[in-house]
Design a protein around this motif. Structure first.
Motif, mmCIF file in Angstrom:
data_model
loop_
_atom_site.group_PDB
_atom_site.id
_atom_site.type_symbol
_atom_site.label_atom_id
_atom_site.label_comp_id
_atom_site.label_asym_id
_atom_site.label_seq_id
_atom_site.Cartn_x
_atom_site.Cartn_y
_atom_site.Cartn_z
ATOM 1 N N ASN A 224 148.218 73.907 45.382
ATOM 2 C CA ASN A 224 148.581 72.820 46.118
ATOM 3 C C ASN A 224 148.410 73.064 47.715
ATOM 4 O OD1 ASN A 224 149.936 71.249 44.219
ATOM 5 N ND2 ASN A 224 151.953 71.920 44.641
ATOM 6 N N ARG B 202 145.482 74.743 48.390
ATOM 7 C CA ARG B 202 144.104 74.494 48.591
ATOM 8 C C ARG B 202 143.736 72.916 48.275
ATOM 9 N NH1 ARG B 202 143.807 78.314 44.264
ATOM 10 N NH2 ARG B 202 143.408 76.826 42.736
ATOM 11 N N ILE B 203 144.446 72.379 47.793
ATOM 12 C CA ILE B 203 144.216 70.859 47.328
ATOM 13 C C ILE B 203 144.738 70.161 48.848
ATOM 14 C CG2 ILE B 203 145.080 68.800 46.420
ATOM 15 C CD1 ILE B 203 145.406 70.371 43.796
ATOM 16 N N ASN B 204 145.724 70.493 49.425
ATOM 17 C CA ASN B 204 146.010 69.596 50.537
ATOM 18 C C ASN B 204 145.423 70.219 52.012
ATOM 19 O OD1 ASN B 204 147.705 71.963 51.541
ATOM 20 N ND2 ASN B 204 149.568 70.932 50.939
ATOM 21 N N GLY B 205 144.458 71.195 51.737
ATOM 22 C CA GLY B 205 143.519 71.709 53.005
ATOM 23 C C GLY B 205 144.676 72.597 53.898
ATOM 24 N N THR B 206 145.868 73.181 53.573
ATOM 25 C CA THR B 206 146.593 73.797 54.187
ATOM 26 C C THR B 206 145.813 75.400 54.358
ATOM 27 O OG1 THR B 206 148.688 72.913 53.610
ATOM 28 C CG2 THR B 206 148.711 75.187 54.685
#
Length: 85
Positions: free
Chosen positions: A55, A57-61
């Motif tokens: 998550n 990685r996916i949301n760019g955090t």
């Protein structure tokens, strides 16, 4: 203008040299802390599950770099996540 041909052996040698260079970059230096961490190390450091890391990685955090099938994370990016920035 001279024409140079690249043979399969030339490409194999280039591949070998390139992989050696990548391995050198990914290895921690002597006495230095690691610059790049694998997913397992990041999950232990942040005390999170594989799904939570995905998550992030996916949301760019948390930015990552994929080399082959392995994902690597910069230590400075992980520290920013820990600091809440």
């Amino acid at each position: 203008m001279a024409i140079e041909l690249i043979t399969k052996d030339d490409l194999k040698q280039f591949k070998s040299e390139l992989l050696d260079e990548i391995k050198k970059i990914m290895k921690p230096g002597s006495g230095e802390s690691k610059q790049w961490l694998k997913s397992v190390e990041v999950r232990k450091m942040l005390s999170i599950s594989p799904g939570t890391l995905q998550n992030l990685r996916i949301n760019g955090t948390l930015r990552f770099t994929k080399v082959g099938g392995m994902m690597y994370y910069k230590l400075e990016d992980i520290n920013k996540v820990l600091e809440g920035k």
